[in-house]
Design a protein around this motif. Structure first.
Motif, short mmCIF file in Angstrom:
data_model
loop_
_atom_site.label_atom_id
_atom_site.label_comp_id
_atom_site.label_asym_id
_atom_site.label_seq_id
_atom_site.Cartn_x
_atom_site.Cartn_y
_atom_site.Cartn_z
N ILE A 3 0.85 -1.18 0.00
CA ILE A 3 0.00 0.00 0.00
C ILE A 3 0.89 1.24 0.00
CG2 ILE A 3 -1.76 1.27 1.28
CD1 ILE A 3 -2.61 -1.51 2.42
N LYS A 4 0.60 2.16 -0.90
CA LYS A 4 1.48 3.32 -1.09
C LYS A 4 0.89 4.65 -0.64
CE LYS A 4 4.77 0.95 -2.89
NZ LYS A 4 5.84 0.56 -1.99
N SER A 5 -0.41 4.68 -0.28
CA SER A 5 -1.00 5.96 0.11
C SER A 5 -2.13 5.75 1.11
CB SER A 5 -1.54 6.71 -1.11
OG SER A 5 -2.68 6.05 -1.60
N LEU A 6 -2.44 6.82 1.84
CA LEU A 6 -3.56 6.75 2.79
C LEU A 6 -4.89 6.60 2.06
CD1 LEU A 6 -2.47 9.38 5.47
CD2 LEU A 6 -2.51 6.88 5.69
N ALA A 7 -4.99 7.17 0.86
CA ALA A 7 -6.23 7.04 0.07
C ALA A 7 -6.45 5.58 -0.31
CB ALA A 7 -6.18 7.91 -1.18
N GLU A 8 -5.39 4.91 -0.73
CA GLU A 8 -5.49 3.49 -1.07
C GLU A 8 -5.83 2.67 0.18
OE1 GLU A 8 -2.81 -0.10 -3.05
OE2 GLU A 8 -1.90 1.87 -2.76
N LEU A 9 -5.24 3.02 1.29
CA LEU A 9 -5.50 2.34 2.56
C LEU A 9 -6.98 2.50 2.95
CD1 LEU A 9 -4.24 0.78 4.92
CD2 LEU A 9 -3.65 2.97 5.95
N ASP A 10 -7.53 3.70 2.78
CA ASP A 10 -8.95 3.94 3.07
C ASP A 10 -9.86 3.10 2.16
OD1 ASP A 10 -8.33 5.74 5.07
OD2 ASP A 10 -8.65 7.52 3.81
N ARG A 11 -9.49 3.01 0.89
CA ARG A 11 -10.28 2.21 -0.07
C ARG A 11 -10.29 0.74 0.34
NH1 ARG A 11 -8.88 -1.03 -3.71
NH2 ARG A 11 -6.71 -0.37 -3.82
N ASP A 14 -12.57 0.18 3.31
CA ASP A 14 -13.98 0.18 2.92
C ASP A 14 -14.38 -1.14 2.26
OD1 ASP A 14 -14.13 2.74 3.94
OD2 ASP A 14 -14.03 3.73 1.98
N GLU A 15 -13.52 -1.66 1.39
CA GLU A 15 -13.80 -2.96 0.74
C GLU A 15 -13.91 -4.07 1.79
OE1 GLU A 15 -10.70 -3.89 -2.07
OE2 GLU A 15 -11.15 -2.14 -3.32
N CYS A 16 -13.01 -4.05 2.76
CA CYS A 16 -13.02 -5.09 3.80
C CYS A 16 -14.25 -4.97 4.70
CB CYS A 16 -11.74 -5.02 4.63
SG CYS A 16 -10.27 -5.58 3.73
N LYS A 17 -14.66 -3.76 5.00
CA LYS A 17 -15.86 -3.58 5.83
C LYS A 17 -17.09 -4.10 5.11
CE LYS A 17 -14.23 -0.32 9.12
NZ LYS A 17 -14.69 -0.06 10.43
#
Length: 170
Positions: A3-11, A14-17
């Motif tokens: 993972i390279k960014s906080l935006a990617e981490l947030d995405r 959300d997918e996991c939730k």
């Protein structure tokens, strides 16, 4: 780290939730059926499949961590240790899942007993099952998110270069 960014981490979070919500609905459905052991067996099977899937999306399976460079691996291990997760970077076994469910033992026991009360009991059992699955799944997501966030921030700190040179003032 994958993972390279906080935006990617947030995405990814959300997918996991979303995945946890779907698995929680399956757990609730199994709890509504008054067959002894079906609900617990379903919950264990769901968690044995779901927790590694979450780890994988965050790049935190044992294999993914092993493939990291030594600096990234060290950052992840320190972050995992700081939050005290039992399921990040580990092989997810039935034994581990049972220990996670034992932490929720009062709710699991209530669900097992109450579902034999016609209609209302089954609805209550389904609600409890949904809630327990959401709690375990979302708790694991939060732990994975925090580990990745800490590792990303540490990586950014280490990548920051401060240039110290001669004064140019006259």
């Amino acid at each position: 780290m994958l993972i390279k960014s906080l935006a990617e981490l947030d995405r990814i979070r959300d997918e996991c939730k979303s995945m946890v919500t779907k698995r929680s609905a399956v757990s609730a459905g199994a709890a509504a059926i008054p067959v002894p052991g079906l609900d617990l067996g379903t919950d264990v099977a769901l968690l044995v499949e779901m927790l590694p899937a979450i780890n994988s999306k965050f790049g935190l399976t044992p294999e993914q961590i092993e493939r990291m460079d030594s600096r990234s691996k060290r950052m992840v291990i320190v972050a995992v240790s700081s939050i005290g997760s039992e399921a990040i970077g580990k092989f997810i076994s039935r034994t581990l899942v049972m220990s996670l469910l034992k932490k929720m033992s009062t709710k699991v026991a209530t669900k097992s007993v109450v579902r034999f009360v016609p209609f209302v009991g089954q609805a209550v059992a389904a609600t409890i099952s949904f809630g327990v699955m959401k709690m375990v799944g979302n708790g694991h997501i939060d732990d994975c998110y925090e580990v990745c966030r800490q590792a990303l921030l540490e990586e950014a700190r280490q990548a920051t270069v401060i240039v110290i040179g001669p004064d140019t003032e006259d």
